[in-house]
Design a protein around this motif. Structure first.
Motif, PDB file in Angstrom:
ATOM      1  N   GLY A   1      36.050  21.951  34.623  1.00  0.00           N
ATOM      2  CA  GLY A   1      34.819  21.263  34.226  1.00  0.00           C
ATOM      3  C   GLY A   1      33.611  22.171  34.066  1.00  0.00           C
ATOM      4  N   ILE A   2      33.845  23.386  33.618  1.00  0.00           N
ATOM      5  CA  ILE A   2      32.751  24.346  33.479  1.00  0.00           C
ATOM      6  C   ILE A   2      32.736  24.884  32.060  1.00  0.00           C
ATOM      7  N   MET A   3      31.522  25.111  31.505  1.00  0.00           N
ATOM      8  CA  MET A   3      31.459  25.619  30.140  1.00  0.00           C
ATOM      9  C   MET A   3      32.029  27.043  30.071  1.00  0.00           C
ATOM     10  N   PRO A   4      32.687  27.378  28.943  1.00  0.00           N
ATOM     11  CA  PRO A   4      33.451  28.624  28.836  1.00  0.00           C
ATOM     12  C   PRO A   4      32.664  29.873  29.240  1.00  0.00           C
ATOM     13  N   LYS A   5      31.406  29.923  28.865  1.00  0.00           N
ATOM     14  CA  LYS A   5      30.623  31.119  29.157  1.00  0.00           C
ATOM     15  C   LYS A   5      30.568  31.351  30.668  1.00  0.00           C
ATOM     16  N   LEU A   6      30.405  30.255  31.417  1.00  0.00           N
ATOM     17  CA  LEU A   6      30.295  30.388  32.867  1.00  0.00           C
ATOM     18  C   LEU A   6      31.643  30.671  33.510  1.00  0.00           C
ATOM     19  N   VAL A   7      32.731  30.252  32.829  1.00  0.00           N
ATOM     20  CA  VAL A   7      34.056  30.536  33.384  1.00  0.00           C
ATOM     21  C   VAL A   7      34.232  32.042  33.535  1.00  0.00           C
ATOM     22  N   ASP A   8      33.831  32.792  32.495  1.00  0.00           N
ATOM     23  CA  ASP A   8      33.936  34.251  32.579  1.00  0.00           C
ATOM     24  C   ASP A   8      33.129  34.781  33.756  1.00  0.00           C
ATOM     25  N   GLU A   9      31.958  34.201  33.924  1.00  0.00           N
ATOM     26  CA  GLU A   9      31.093  34.648  35.013  1.00  0.00           C
ATOM     27  C   GLU A   9      31.757  34.410  36.373  1.00  0.00           C
ATOM     28  N   ILE A  10      32.405  33.238  36.501  1.00  0.00           N
ATOM     29  CA  ILE A  10      33.078  32.922  37.760  1.00  0.00           C
ATOM     30  C   ILE A  10      34.232  33.894  38.010  1.00  0.00           C
ATOM     31  N   PHE A  11      35.022  34.145  36.946  1.00  0.00           N
ATOM     32  CA  PHE A  11      36.144  35.066  37.126  1.00  0.00           C
ATOM     33  C   PHE A  11      35.661  36.469  37.481  1.00  0.00           C
ATOM     34  N   ALA A  12      34.552  36.876  36.856  1.00  0.00           N
ATOM     35  CA  ALA A  12      33.991  38.193  37.177  1.00  0.00           C
ATOM     36  C   ALA A  12      33.537  38.220  38.636  1.00  0.00           C
ATOM     37  N   ALA A  13      32.954  37.097  39.082  1.00  0.00           N
ATOM     38  CA  ALA A  13      32.489  37.030  40.472  1.00  0.00           C
ATOM     39  C   ALA A  13      33.671  37.118  41.436  1.00  0.00           C
ATOM     40  N   VAL A  14      34.773  36.452  41.070  1.00  0.00           N
ATOM     41  CA  VAL A  14      35.961  36.492  41.939  1.00  0.00           C
ATOM     42  C   VAL A  14      36.422  37.937  42.105  1.00  0.00           C
ATOM     43  N   GLN A  15      36.398  38.676  40.979  1.00  0.00           N
ATOM     44  CA  GLN A  15      36.794  40.083  41.061  1.00  0.00           C
ATOM     45  C   GLN A  15      35.870  40.881  41.964  1.00  0.00           C
ATOM     46  N   SER A  16      34.558  40.650  41.817  1.00  0.00           N
ATOM     47  CA  SER A  16      33.668  41.480  42.640  1.00  0.00           C
ATOM     48  C   SER A  16      33.710  41.054  44.105  1.00  0.00           C
ATOM     49  N   ILE A  17      34.064  39.804  44.369  1.00  0.00           N
ATOM     50  CA  ILE A  17      34.245  39.395  45.766  1.00  0.00           C
ATOM     51  C   ILE A  17      35.439  40.155  46.350  1.00  0.00           C
ATOM     52  N   ARG A  18      36.508  40.248  45.549  1.00  0.00           N
ATOM     53  CA  ARG A  18      37.673  41.006  46.000  1.00  0.00           C
ATOM     54  C   ARG A  18      37.294  42.464  46.261  1.00  0.00           C
ATOM     55  N   ASP A  19      36.449  43.008  45.381  1.00  0.00           N
ATOM     56  CA  ASP A  19      36.077  44.413  45.525  1.00  0.00           C
ATOM     57  C   ASP A  19      35.271  44.681  46.793  1.00  0.00           C
ATOM     58  N   THR A  20      34.697  43.632  47.382  1.00  0.00           N
ATOM     59  CA  THR A  20      33.974  43.847  48.636  1.00  0.00           C
ATOM     60  C   THR A  20      34.909  43.702  49.838  1.00  0.00           C
ATOM     61  N   GLY A  21      36.201  43.535  49.596  1.00  0.00           N
ATOM     62  CA  GLY A  21      37.141  43.512  50.711  1.00  0.00           C
ATOM     63  C   GLY A  21      37.631  42.133  51.098  1.00  0.00           C
ATOM     64  N   VAL A  22      37.287  41.112  50.301  1.00  0.00           N
ATOM     65  CA  VAL A  22      37.769  39.765  50.601  1.00  0.00           C
ATOM     66  C   VAL A  22      39.006  39.489  49.747  1.00  0.00           C
ATOM     67  N   THR A  23      40.087  39.147  50.398  1.00  0.00           N
ATOM     68  CA  THR A  23      41.323  38.833  49.684  1.00  0.00           C
ATOM     69  C   THR A  23      41.198  37.445  49.049  1.00  0.00           C
ATOM     70  N   ILE A  24      41.842  37.268  47.884  1.00  0.00           N
ATOM     71  CA  ILE A  24      41.668  36.014  47.140  1.00  0.00           C
ATOM     72  C   ILE A  24      43.013  35.337  46.888  1.00  0.00           C
ATOM     73  N   LEU A  25      43.064  34.041  47.187  1.00  0.00           N
ATOM     74  CA  LEU A  25      44.205  33.224  46.781  1.00  0.00           C
ATOM     75  C   LEU A  25      43.659  32.155  45.846  1.00  0.00           C
ATOM     76  N   LEU A  26      44.116  32.203  44.599  1.00  0.00           N
ATOM     77  CA  LEU A  26      43.482  31.422  43.540  1.00  0.00           C
ATOM     78  C   LEU A  26      44.476  30.434  42.937  1.00  0.00           C
ATOM     79  N   VAL A  27      44.084  29.179  42.885  1.00  0.00           N
ATOM     80  CA  VAL A  27      44.873  28.186  42.167  1.00  0.00           C
ATOM     81  C   VAL A  27      44.180  27.923  40.846  1.00  0.00           C
ATOM     82  N   GLU A  28      44.885  28.072  39.745  1.00  0.00           N
ATOM     83  CA  GLU A  28      44.227  27.919  38.448  1.00  0.00           C
ATOM     84  C   GLU A  28      45.142  27.287  37.398  1.00  0.00           C
ATOM     85  N   GLN A  29      44.512  26.487  36.544  1.00  0.00           N
ATOM     86  CA  GLN A  29      45.224  25.992  35.364  1.00  0.00           C
ATOM     87  C   GLN A  29      45.144  27.022  34.243  1.00  0.00           C
TER      88      GLN A  29
END
Lengths: 337, 253
Positions: free
Chosen positions: B183-211
């Protein structure tokens, strides 16, 4: 470095602003107290003074109910049970053993909080309507138990012995003035408790649980214990109100302190005025209780139910037009962003 | 005892021995039906792991079971060397496992700043509570601009940012995200995915459920595919992307 500073400032500012809006509530309370305390000087009619006492009392009781239902989101329709525990504890100890109602009030309040913990342990697994129905049924069981217990005078109840007017026995036959101040004190105490809770970590947790218990749990909120705490605080003050009422009318019987009608009367002012708000219960009580008393005296008899019909109508209007309660009319900022 | 959280500075891919999260033979029923059946997954420190599958495949139930919001019927869940399958949700959060539920589940009546504060109330010391705030603001500057707004008035993308930010306030080791792009506009989806990556880069492991499997495989190390509650495929992101069945069923190629 510089950036860090601005961020710290940005995060500090909102808390300060919120605290400022909160502190503005205290002068309002002081004003309400002053007006109420001076009112009997000009309003010497005993009937009107009775209406004032009941209004203050229901404002306090509805506030107590609001702590559990409005802030924590657990709608109880069985608070008459806690009211009854307070009323009976004070009456039983005073009439049977001559123990001052002040102690009786405290005993009733503590017993009631303990009872709320036991019942909460059983009921808080239930969600929404099921919880509300369970509280209603349990309160009815309590009523039946008292009805059939010789120890508490069964259906006849307990009469408070006549005696000289005194603060220690909370009995005043000649004047209603002390009861006005007692009811005011009760209201102020429940209000202050709610005020303190609202600004605390617990208050935050309770509102989060009300909005979305599962999301709250996932953020580390101890949902079950929070609900238990809210139930205990709520029951404590409700029982204190019950003890006050028993002292005021100097008589308790099962129907006159534990009927379902009371559970409704605690809920309705908060719903009308604004559930989960600091002033909602008081505003609601200020409208509803005088209506009850006036219709009673005009129509006659307490069982006519006309006041409840008026309540029902008012609540329906509020639910349709302003579900957040009347207070949201004067504070449009609270309703929107 | 609380963990050190996102400031612990552990380097990605550091672990080879025991996984950070190990799910073994998990079976969970949702509303009386078996939604997850005998599923085993591993998440290593520093990874982004994707769980994919169609609607009703059991992805959300899997995350909820790990978060302690649904009780497992059988199986074991080990997080950071500790069995957690019987722990209540709030204790699991304290152990450093944060969960961002599907549809964000914010507290709509509370302000953005209060929503964030709720995530940090785990910590008694004010300094501990405010420390993650800067990181959240640098990830999502929009949130800083909207601190006083009610959460319910934010756009879908901003709400998702707030939900992730709120979870980061608990200072997790492992962050589980359920359909953050929904339910998010495409432009922001990229932003969210980029944020997930940078969260991982700070040492937080990620488990992601995605369509959105294609996009999430781009940032993931490994992936699992669920179908009607069972694990049907697992492998590195590249392996899963190149699997013919996945290409046909999920990537539309």
């Amino acid at each position: 470095m510089n950036e860090t500073m601005t961020m710290a400032a940005a995060s500090a500012a909102p808390t300060q602003r919120a605290a400022g809006a909160r502190r503005a509530q205290l002068p309002i309370l002081a004003l309400v107290c002053a007006v109420t305390a001076l009112l009997p000087l000009v309003m010497q009619d005993v009937y009107l003074q009775n209406v004032l006492i009941l209004t203050l009392m229901y404002a306090a009781l509805s506030q107590s109910w609001n702590i559990l239902a409005g802030y924590c989101g657990q709608i109880s329709l069985g608070h008459a049970l806690y009211f009854g525990v307070g009323a009976y504890a004070a009456s039983f100890l005073f009439a049977g053993y001559g123990i001052t109602p002040w102690l009786g009030l405290l005993v009733g309040a503590v017993l009631s909080a303990g009872l709320a913990l036991v019942l909460g342990y059983v009921c808080f697994g239930l969600k929404g309507h099921y919880f509300a129905i369970a509280t209603m049924v349990i309160a009815e069981i309590g009523l039946l138990l008292v009805h059939n217990s010789e120890l508490f005078g069964a259906a006849l109840g307990i009469h408070w012995p006549l005696g000289a007017d005194s603060w220690s026995s909370m009995q005043f036959a000649r004047t209603k003035l002390p009861y006005i101040y007692l009811a005011l004190a009760l209201f102020v105490l429940t209000w202050l408790a709610t005020y303190a809770i609202e600004g605390s970590r617990w208050g935050f947790w309770w509102r989060a649980i009300k909005d979305d218990p599962e999301a709250a749990e996932s953020l580390g909120v101890e949902v079950f214990r929070s609900k238990m705490a809210a139930a205990a605080v709520s029951a404590f003050f409700t029982a204190a109100g019950g003890a006050f009422y028993a002292a005021y009318v100097a008589y308790v019987d099962p129907e006159s302190v534990m009927s379902f009608r009371f559970s409704l009367l605690f809920a309705l002012p908060a719903v009308l005025g604004g559930i989960g708000t600091l002033w909602g219960p008081a505003v609601g009580a200020l409208i509803l209780i005088p209506i009850t008393e006036l219709t009673r005296s005009y129509v006659g008899g307490s069982g006519s139910g006309l006041d409840l019909i008026i309540y029902g109508g008012l609540i329906m209007i509020v639910a349709l037009v302003k579900p957040e309660g009347l207070l949201s009319l004067v504070r449009p900022g609270g309703a929107k962003a | 005892m609380r963990h050190e959280g996102i400031n612990s500075g552990m380097s990605p891919n550091a672990s080879t021995a025991t996984p950070l999260l190990a799910v073994r033979g998990l079976t969970t029923a949702y509303r009386g039906l078996i939604a997850v059946s005998d599923v085993s997954i591993d998440v290593d420190q520093g990874e982004i792991v994707v769980v994919a599958g169609a609607n009703g495949a059991g992805k959300s139930t899997l995350l909820k079971s790990v978060a302690g919001l649904e009780r497992a019927r059988s199986g074991a869940i080990t997080f950071f060397g500790e069995r957690i399958e019987a722990m209540p949700g709030h204790v699991i959060t304290e152990r450093g496992l944060a969960y961002v539920p599907e549809n964000r589940r914010l507290f709509p009546g509370l302000s953005v700043s209060d929503n964030l504060r709720l995530g940090s109330y785990l910590y008694r010391k004010r300094a501990d509570r405010e420390a993650p705030l800067e990181r959240v603001f640098s990830l999502f500057p929009r949130l800083k601009e909207r601190l006083q707004q009610r959460a319910g008035t934010l756009s879908g993308g901003e709400q998702q940012m707030l939900a992730i930010g709120r979870a980061l306030m608990t200072r997790p080791r492992l962050l589980m995200l359920d359909e953050p792009s929904q339910g998010i506009m495409p432009k922001l989806v990229d932003e969210i995915f980029a944020a997930v990556q940078s969260i991982r880069d700070t040492g937080v492991t990620i488990l992601l459920v995605e369509q959105r499997l294609a996009e999430s495989l781009e940032i993931a190390n490994r992936a699992y595919v669920l179908q009607t509650g069972r694990l049907i495929l697992s492998g590195t992101a590249a392996e899963v992307r190149d699997n013919p069945d996945v290409r046909k069923a999920y990537l539309g190629i």
